[in-house]
Design a protein around this motif. Structure first.
Motif, PDB file in Angstrom:
ATOM      1  N   LYS A   1       0.960  -1.268  -0.041  1.00 42.42           N
ATOM      2  CA  LYS A   1       0.056  -0.028   0.029  1.00 42.42           C
ATOM      3  C   LYS A   1       0.886   1.409   0.038  1.00 42.42           C
ATOM      4  N   THR A   2       1.901   1.358   0.912  1.00 39.62           N
ATOM      5  CA  THR A   2       2.645   2.740   0.887  1.00 39.62           C
ATOM      6  C   THR A   2       3.523   2.593  -0.233  1.00 39.62           C
ATOM      7  N   THR A   3       4.109   1.484  -0.838  1.00 40.66           N
ATOM      8  CA  THR A   3       4.819   1.563  -2.072  1.00 40.66           C
ATOM      9  C   THR A   3       3.868   2.239  -3.213  1.00 40.66           C
TER      10      THR A   3
ATOM     11  N   PHE B   1       1.873  11.074   5.790  1.00 38.86           N
ATOM     12  CA  PHE B   1       2.620   9.997   5.688  1.00 38.86           C
ATOM     13  C   PHE B   1       2.338   9.103   6.876  1.00 38.86           C
ATOM     14  N   GLN B   2       2.506   7.807   6.736  1.00 41.05           N
ATOM     15  CA  GLN B   2       2.228   6.830   7.808  1.00 41.05           C
ATOM     16  C   GLN B   2       3.115   7.178   9.233  1.00 41.05           C
ATOM     17  N   ASP B   3       4.234   7.824   9.079  1.00 38.42           N
ATOM     18  CA  ASP B   3       4.894   8.073  10.107  1.00 38.42           C
ATOM     19  C   ASP B   3       4.950   9.685  10.330  1.00 38.42           C
TER      20      ASP B   3
ATOM     21  N   ALA C   1      -2.835   9.528   1.408  1.00 43.53           N
ATOM     22  CA  ALA C   1      -3.112   9.547   2.869  1.00 43.53           C
ATOM     23  C   ALA C   1      -2.543   7.995   3.389  1.00 43.53           C
ATOM     24  N   ASP C   2      -1.651   7.917   4.023  1.00 41.22           N
ATOM     25  CA  ASP C   2      -1.143   6.649   4.626  1.00 41.22           C
ATOM     26  C   ASP C   2      -1.835   6.266   5.935  1.00 41.22           C
ATOM     27  N   GLU C   3      -2.703   5.516   6.203  1.00 41.29           N
ATOM     28  CA  GLU C   3      -3.217   5.217   7.419  1.00 41.29           C
ATOM     29  C   GLU C   3      -3.619   6.465   8.300  1.00 41.29           C
TER      30      GLU C   3
HETATM   31 MG   LIG Z   1       2.407   1.041   4.854  1.00 39.72          MG
END
Ligand SMILES: [Mg+2]
Ligand SMILES: Nc1ncnc2c1ncn2[C@@H]1O[C@H](COP(=O)(O)OP(=O)(O)OP(=O)(O)O)[C@@H](O)[C@H]1O
Lengths: 296, 217
Positions: B41-43, B85-87, B161-163
């Motif tokens: 997903k992130t990729t 970002f996820q982070d 949007a990642d998570e």
């Molecule tokens: Mg991810």
């Protein structure tokens, strides 16, 4: 555009503050390096002043044959005046030469008046434009060939020694300056590399939200230039304090002693040169680091 | 808005994070990307805003093929795309408003105009009272909302949007979803990666399902 630059400056200042300690150390080291260069420039400047004081050495005296009539003397002087790099050519006829001699050595008055012929030779005194030592020899050989001129005197040995010395000093300044510039570039480049490293996460984020390389690099370049400029300014300031405390005091004493030895501080060109060396090496240093570590 | 033709991504030789992906996302769509952890997903999101490069295939974003984009054009592409970002990727030494301002600075918007816009967007994500707090003084959910504010501040054409609700309680999740719906209603294309099954299924949005780097449906 201006607004953007102001913004970059604000960012640079903030970042300078953040890495205060390392930046202070860098400035201090640059100051020491540039102090060396500044001291050398100060020495050169004073040498130049002293040489200017003894500038009469750079005049040419052309002695004229006794059989040249007075009218011809003026013609020769006029011809010399038309040469390039000649500021002035003044005729000293036999009588004037005698008067000057008697003026300087009144004891000889009786002996000279006792002679039935004036033993002094007429001459032409030539001053060179800008007192440039380089053109003295060239003009002297030209003057020597003029009909009626017997010999020329321009302190040949002294001049040659002076030119050689000046050449060495010049080479020395170039060498010293390049060494110091390289050292400053290296210093700034290392510091900026460290600053880039400690802020790599931040730089990454700037990239991710669409910051161009120039946008990311500009504050670092400003930082580098500022480090160099501060180092140079401090070096000049310290040299000035040293100058005030020691050499100026000697100036005052030498006035009492009726000596002609006076010390001068750096001229404007020297000061600008030092500041430029600081700014340029700071800028180049930071660009080198950015080039290596941000691939800019 | 976003089209992929046989897109593959390998981080190292033979180890494909994505393989032969074909998809089409229209302007104004709201799409969920879902799948188990490590599905890619992130990729997928990273490829769209050029954080990672496509290994093979063609990828069109807003009509431009970015499979072979020049490095100097990437910043301009990224300005059209807001990313959460996820982070989070917030700068720990900057306050909430400074972190959001950053996204405006890179496009050259400063001063009063930027301040007004930042205040509006930070209020919209419900952090008006924490404008001058540092990220570490905020809860994970609050940090997430700062990240959302930063992604939206430039009115992007696309929002990735990642998570974005990964750290939020159900109530806040609803609030954030409402915010995203509102942005989407104004015409922004939205792509949300999430493994929150309930959220994805009850939303009634388009869903892209990934598994081991392959498209499932
Ligand atoms: Mg991810
Ligand atoms: N920078 C990287 N280098 C090497 N391999 C990577 C890198 N990033 C991701 N991968 C690999 O690619 C695959 C897909 O990762 P990705 O982060 O896209 O998964 P994801 O679906 O986002 O998972 P999660 O739900 O846990 O966030 C994983 O097998 C992961 O190990």
């Amino acid at each position: 555009m201006l607004r953007r630059l102001v913004h970059h400056f604000i960012r640079a200042v903030a970042s300078l503050k953040k890495a205060m300690f390392i930046n202070l150390i860098t400035v201090a080291t640059i100051t020491i390096a540039l102090l060396l260069l500044a001291g050398y420039l100060l020495l050169l400047n004073n040498l130049n002043h002293w040489i200017n004081v003894s500038q009469q050495r750079f005049t040419i005296k052309a002695f004229v044959h006794d059989d040249v009539v007075e009218k011809k003397l003026g013609e020769i002087a006029g011809k010399i005046r038309s040469y390039s790099n000649v500021r002035d050519a003044k005729v000293l006829d036999k009588n004037q030469a005698k008067d000057i001699f008697i003026d300087r050595h009144p004891d000889f008055l009786d002996i000279i008046e006792g002679l039935n012929e004036n033993p002094f030779q007429a001459s032409i005194l030539i001053r060179v434009e800008n007192d440039s030592a380089d053109s003295v020899k060239q003009i002297a050989t030209k003057v020597e060939k003029i009909a009626g001129v017997e010999s020329v005197d321009y302190g040949e040995r002294w001049l040659e020694r002076y030119l050689a010395f000046r050449g060495t000093v010049k080479m020395g300044s170039y060498l010293l300056a390049s060494l110091i510039i390289i050292a400053c570039i290296f210093l700034v480049s290392n510091t900026i590399r460290l600053n880039i490293f400690t802020r790599r996460a931040e730089i990454e984020i700037y990239k991710l939200v669409g910051g161009t390389k120039i946008f990311i690099a500009t504050p670092f370049v400003i930082e580098g230039a500022a480090l160099g400029l501060c180092g140079a300014a401090l070096a000049i300031a310290m040299l000035f304090v040293f100058f005030k405390l020691t050499l100026l005091g000697m100036n005052r004493e030498s006035i009492h002693m009726m000596s002609s030895l006076t010390f001068y501080f750096l001229n404007n060109t020297g000061i600008l040169l030092l500041l430029a060396v600081g700014v340029v090496s700071g800028t180049v240093g930071s660009i080198l680091s950015l080039h290596r570590f941000l691939r800019i | 808005m976003i089209q992929m033709f046989h897109v593959s991504k390998a981080y190292s030789r033979e180890a494909y994070a994505l393989q032969d992906i074909n998809l089409k996302i229209a302007k104004g769509d709201f799409v969920f990307v879902t799948g188990p952890s490590g599905a890619g997903k992130t990729t997928l999101l990273k490829l769209i805003f050029c954080e990672e490069s496509v290994t093979s295939g063609q990828l069109l974003v807003d009509g431009r093929n970015i499979a072979r984009i020049r490095a100097s054009r990437i910043p301009y592409l990224r300005r059209q795309i807001g990313v959460v970002f996820q982070d989070f990727k917030l700068i720990p030494t900057m306050t909430v408003s400074e972190n959001v301002a950053l996204a405006m600075e890179v496009v050259g918007v400063y001063g009063r105009k930027a301040k007004r816009r930042i205040a509006a967007i930070v209020n919209a994500v419900g952090l008006g009272h924490k404008m001058h707090a540092l990220p570490l003084q905020l809860s994970a959910g609050e940090q997430q909302r700062v990240a959302i504010a930063r992604a939206l501040v430039n009115d992007p054409k696309i929002l990735l949007a990642d998570e974005p609700t990964g750290n939020l309680d159900p109530e806040l999740t609803i609030e954030i979803m409402d915010l995203l719906n509102f942005i989407n209603a104004k015409g922004t294309t939205i792509l949300v990666a999430s493994h929150n099954k309930k959220l994805v299924e009850t939303s009634g949005k388009l869903v892209i399902r990934l598994k081991n780097g392959h498209l499932e449906n």
